[in-house]
Design a protein around this motif. Structure first.
Motif, short mmCIF file in Angstrom:
data_model
loop_
_atom_site.label_atom_id
_atom_site.label_comp_id
_atom_site.label_asym_id
_atom_site.label_seq_id
_atom_site.Cartn_x
_atom_site.Cartn_y
_atom_site.Cartn_z
N ASN A 1 -82.50 -10.76 0.97
CA ASN A 1 -81.35 -11.41 0.81
C ASN A 1 -80.30 -10.67 1.74
O ASN A 1 -80.37 -9.60 1.76
N ASP B 1 -66.67 -19.84 6.80
CA ASP B 1 -67.03 -18.90 5.63
C ASP B 1 -68.16 -17.66 6.30
O ASP B 1 -69.38 -17.39 5.75
N VAL C 1 -75.74 -5.38 -2.58
CA VAL C 1 -75.53 -5.82 -3.81
C VAL C 1 -75.71 -4.20 -4.46
O VAL C 1 -77.00 -4.23 -4.12
N VAL D 1 -76.14 -13.32 -4.69
CA VAL D 1 -76.34 -14.06 -4.40
C VAL D 1 -77.59 -14.41 -4.35
O VAL D 1 -78.47 -13.36 -4.27
N ALA E 1 -76.97 -10.34 1.16
CA ALA E 1 -75.55 -9.97 0.58
C ALA E 1 -76.02 -8.70 0.32
O ALA E 1 -77.22 -8.32 -0.62
N LYS F 1 -75.86 -3.00 3.75
CA LYS F 1 -76.90 -2.03 3.12
C LYS F 1 -77.53 -1.35 3.06
O LYS F 1 -77.95 -0.02 2.25
N ILE G 1 -68.28 -11.45 4.25
CA ILE G 1 -68.81 -10.82 3.44
C ILE G 1 -68.62 -10.42 2.28
O ILE G 1 -67.64 -9.92 2.40
N PRO G 2 -68.79 -11.20 1.48
CA PRO G 2 -68.53 -11.40 -0.25
C PRO G 2 -68.14 -10.18 -0.34
O PRO G 2 -69.01 -9.06 -0.46
N SER H 1 -74.15 -7.74 7.40
CA SER H 1 -74.48 -6.70 5.83
C SER H 1 -75.43 -6.18 6.35
O SER H 1 -75.28 -5.66 4.90
N GLN I 1 -72.33 -11.43 11.24
CA GLN I 1 -72.39 -11.44 9.96
C GLN I 1 -73.67 -11.23 9.21
O GLN I 1 -73.35 -9.84 8.57
N LYS I 2 -74.80 -11.35 9.69
CA LYS I 2 -76.20 -10.97 9.03
C LYS I 2 -75.47 -9.27 9.73
O LYS I 2 -76.69 -8.38 8.69
N GLY J 1 -70.55 -5.20 -5.76
CA GLY J 1 -70.88 -6.82 -5.09
C GLY J 1 -71.40 -7.86 -5.35
O GLY J 1 -70.91 -8.18 -6.88
#
Lengths: 580, 214
Positions: free
Chosen positions: B118, A487, B122, B136, B120, A562, A491-492, A558, A554-555, B133
């Motif tokens: 955070n 995983d 979203v 989490v 993630a 964002k 990135i969900p 993400s 990944q970080k 998104g």
């Protein structure tokens, strides 16, 4: 009557002497006394990020000078809070201590400077006590009113964000001459032109109105606007530094690039120089390794071979290959990084498993000359359009004379060298439907009126077909979903396409040592890529595989998603089969 | 002495033989009479005075002008000095501001306030209150040691540390508000919901939604 005539006569003679005989000389003397030639300074332009945040700023600093022969004890006149006038006798050692408290020296050092000067020349009238003190210290020293102490304002540079983008911005020397980075290469944009003027002053030093003659107007430098985002740059540098320290890598680099424009949004180096105090950083880390340190990219280069095959119509994502652990042919011998029985892989699976044997067997289908044409078209072997100070072009071997081993090795990124900027550009091309955009670090040079003087030019170039580029991106999605990284790359909500690299590092004597350069390069969102992220960590000691690079990739990705408000992927992934 | 020769022939009826009255009459007739123009052109005292006065006025105004000009020079000098001082102050403050707004300082302050980042991505779309998104919870270990240095910040204390303690001690409202732990009841959309994900810029279609306090 006669007396009057004689006196008058004397006056007349004197008048003629002054007004006619000596007139020129006296006039010249007088003009010298009141005429002041003055150098006027232009201000060096700022360097700002894409939002206009200041990365390099021009400020005034002050040199403290002394006239050693005039340094002595003195009496200070001051007024107490209640309005009583006080006289204090201040000895030179006391004054030296007061100066030292503001300049950060010791009283002994200050006294020694003066003593040394006087020893060399008792009539000495110039010595530097301290250089480049800031405004607060300057004001405090002026308040002290010590005789024989003078100040010279000097132009200086400050970098409010310290190490953030310090690798890119570069620095200037103590004499103000640019020495590194963009300060150096973009000096034409930034530099100011000093002017000169002459004016006359009265006995009390006041400028006589209307006497100013400007010989040359001082001109301020222009503003250099980067494509970098300061906050993202900080995040990227922090992330690279954290991971490099965690895995024991002596250095690491990362880039963030916009797919559609080729603009670099973050260019991180670890370690990085703080331009405010260059001496804190070893000389080899004062530039940007993203541009200046070519390395064998390793498996991140397999995407190029895959894209070349698809582009030439010699393979597609589903092309089958039975990949052995070891592959030998024509004297070349190579193997995969992990032991395995023969694997039935598709081309997508070759990328997902990062099989050296698989890519070599399929890569053979393409004439070496064609493959190298594409490698060159992608920008390997040439400096990028950025033209960074000390930028390296990388190394592409001559394919007509190289050995068989190198022929195969170049298919999976060994035997040739790229800079991180070039790897980023390759993935930008793959993400942008095969159109390579010029790599851009500088938005342009802008005047104070907001007018662009110069902006980088360069033409987009279709290097590979849009179909081949898209298919390669989709194949790279399997690295994230089916690869070795669990995983750590996911990135969900987003489709990410990436390729890992664990490149062996040459030991400098023609063989590979025990060191690895671990890397990850990719784009997101995969259905319509917008951003490229690449990360490379050199010679990690605790984790010698690309798994060291995956979490930081990944970080950073993400954070990029964002920062630029990229909505989650809305089109499901094709989930290409990796085996058959 | 030589009169004998000069006056050998006596003249008759010479002019001197006329009577005084006739002479007087003759003199009156040849008197020069100034014309009207000449009379007009004759200089008058008032004009002289006017000219002198004007000259004086010019000199005076020139004097005043140069007094004013010199006075202005001192005013300019004073103002320039003031401007220099003010621009020094401005520079000091700008440097402070730029240094304090550097990401290193902001991150240090945020961490001192107990904030964690955070990772993630979203988004909350205001128009239909959709969450885009997969949210989490942030983990506390996100706050790593600062590794991107800035020598300008040496000696700059973390401003948030002190005020955070104050805040939590005095602000009851903040303390009594339960932390938001989840987004129950709000639809979560992720991959696969094409239509919903297209407008994630969060532009509300009808202004800001009214917050609902539960």
């Amino acid at each position: 009557m006669l007396t009057i005539a004689i006196v008058l006569g004397i006056f007349v003679v004197k008048l003629v002497d002054i007004q006619v005989v000596q007139a020129d000389e006296i006039n010249a003397d007088a003009l010298d006394k009141r005429s002041i030639p003055n150098l006027t300074f232009g201000v060096r332009g700022n360097i700002v990020d894409s939002d206009g945040v200041t990365l390099a700023d021009s400020v005034l600093r002050y040199d403290v000078t002394a006239s050693p022969r005039d340094v002595r004890d003195f009496t200070r006149y001051s007024t107490t809070a209640s309005g009583v006038a006080v006289e204090t006798d201040v000895t030179w050692p006391e004054a030296a201590a007061e100066i030292a408290a503001e300049t950060g020296q010791t009283a002994g050092e200050v006294q020694r400077i003066i003593a040394d000067k006087l020893a060399a020349d008792p009539d000495s009238n110039h010595a530097y006590l301290a250089r480049g003190i800031d405004t607060e210290a300057y004001r405090a020293l002026v308040q002290l009113g010590i005789p024989g102490i003078y100040f010279e304002a000097v132009q200086s540079r400050t970098y409010p964000n310290g190490q953030v983008a310090g690798n890119l911005v570069g620095f200037v020397g103590s004499d103000g001459a640019p020495q590194a980075g963009l300060e150096y290469t973009e000096n034409d944009c930034l530099q100011a032109t000093n002017g000169s003027e002459t004016y006359e002053k009265g006995a009390d030093g006041v400028r006589i109105p209307g006497s100013t003659v400007t010989e040359k107007q001082a001109e301020d430098g222009n503003e250099l606007v980067l494509t970098i985002d300061r906050d993202l740059q900080w995040f990227t540098q922090q992330a690279v530094a954290e991971q490099a320290q965690a895995v024991g890598a002596p250095w690491g680099v990362a880039t963030v690039q916009e797919v559609k424009t080729g603009k670099l949004l973050a260019v991180a180096d670890y370690p990085s120089v703080d331009p405010n105090d260059v001496n804190l950083t070893e000389e080899q880390y004062r530039g940007s390794r993203v541009f200046n340190s070519p390395y064998e990219p390793g498996s991140t280069f397999k995407s190029v071979t895959a894209a070349a095959l698809v582009d030439a119509g010699l393979a597609n994502a589903g092309t089958h290959v039975l990949a052995p652990y070891r592959f030998t042919k024509d004297g070349a011998s190579l193997r995969d990084s992990f032991g395995h029985p023969d694997l039935p892989l598709t081309l997508a699976g070759v990328l997902a498993e990062s099989s050296n044997t698989g890519i070599s067997i399929l890569g053979e289908r393409m004439p070496t000359a064609d493959r190298f044409d594409l490698i060159t078209d992608l920008g390997v072997g040439q400096r990028t359009e950025v033209g960074f100070a000390g930028e390296e072009p990388g190394i592409v071997p001559d394919h007509t004379s190289m050995d068989v081993q190198t022929k195969y090795a170049t298919m999976f990124g060994q035997g040739l060298a790229t800079t991180a900027a070039q790897v980023s550009s390759i993935y930008q091309t793959l993400g942008n439907d095969g159109v390579r955009m010029p790599v851009q670090l500088v938005e342009g040079c802008r005047t104070a009126d907001g007018e662009w003087i110069s902006q980088p030019t360069g033409e987009p170039r279709q290097v590979i077909s849009a179909r081949a580029a898209d298919e390669t991106v989709h194949m790279m999605e399997t690295v994230v979903t089916d690869g070795h990284f669990g995983d750590t790359l996911v990135i969900p909500g987003y489709r990410v396409a990436a390729k890992s690299g664990t490149a062996q590092v040459s030991d400098g004597s023609g063989a590979y040592g025990s060191n690895y350069l671990v890397s990850m390069a990719g784009v997101a969102p995969a259905e319509d890529p917008e951003y490229v992220v690449t990360i490379s960590l050199a010679n990690p000691t605790t984790m010698k595989s690309s798994a060291a690079a995956a979490p930081v990739f990944q970080k950073i990705m993400s954070q990029v998603l964002k920062t630029y408000r990229v909505p989650p992927s809305s089109v499901p992934s094709p989930n290409l089969p990796t085996t058959y | 002495m030589s009169g004998n020769v000069a006056h050998a022939v006596p003249r008759t009826g010479w002019i001197g033989s006329r009577t005084d009255a006739v002479r007087e009459q003759a003199r009156r007739h040849i008197e020069i009479v100034s014309t009207r123009d000449q009379r007009k052109a004759r200089p008058r005292t008032v004009y002289a005075l006017l000219i002198v006065g004007a000259l004086f006025a010019v000199l005076m105004s020139q004097l005043l002008l140069s007094i004013g000009l010199s006075d202005g020079a001192y005013a300019i000098q004073g103002l320039q000095q003031q401007q220099r001082e003010l621009s020094r102050t401005q520079q000091v403050l700008t440097e402070d501001l730029e240094r304090l707004s550097s990401p290193q300082n902001l991150a240090a302050n945020a961490q001192a306030l107990g904030m964690v980042s955070n990772a993630a991505p979203v988004y909350l779309r205001l128009s239909d209150r959709a969450v885009l998104g997969a949210p989490v919870a942030a983990t506390a270990d996100a706050g790593a040691a600062p590794l991107v240095g800035n020598v300008l910040l040496s000696g700059v204390a973390v401003a948030a540390a002190g005020s955070a303690a104050e805040q939590s001690a005095t602000d009851d409202t903040a303390a009594s508000t339960p932390p938001v732990t989840g987004a129950d009841g709000i639809p979560v959309t992720g991959m696969g919901s094409g239509a919903a994900a297209t407008d994630a810029d969060g532009v509300p279609e009808s202004g800001l939604p009214t917050p609902i306090t539960r």
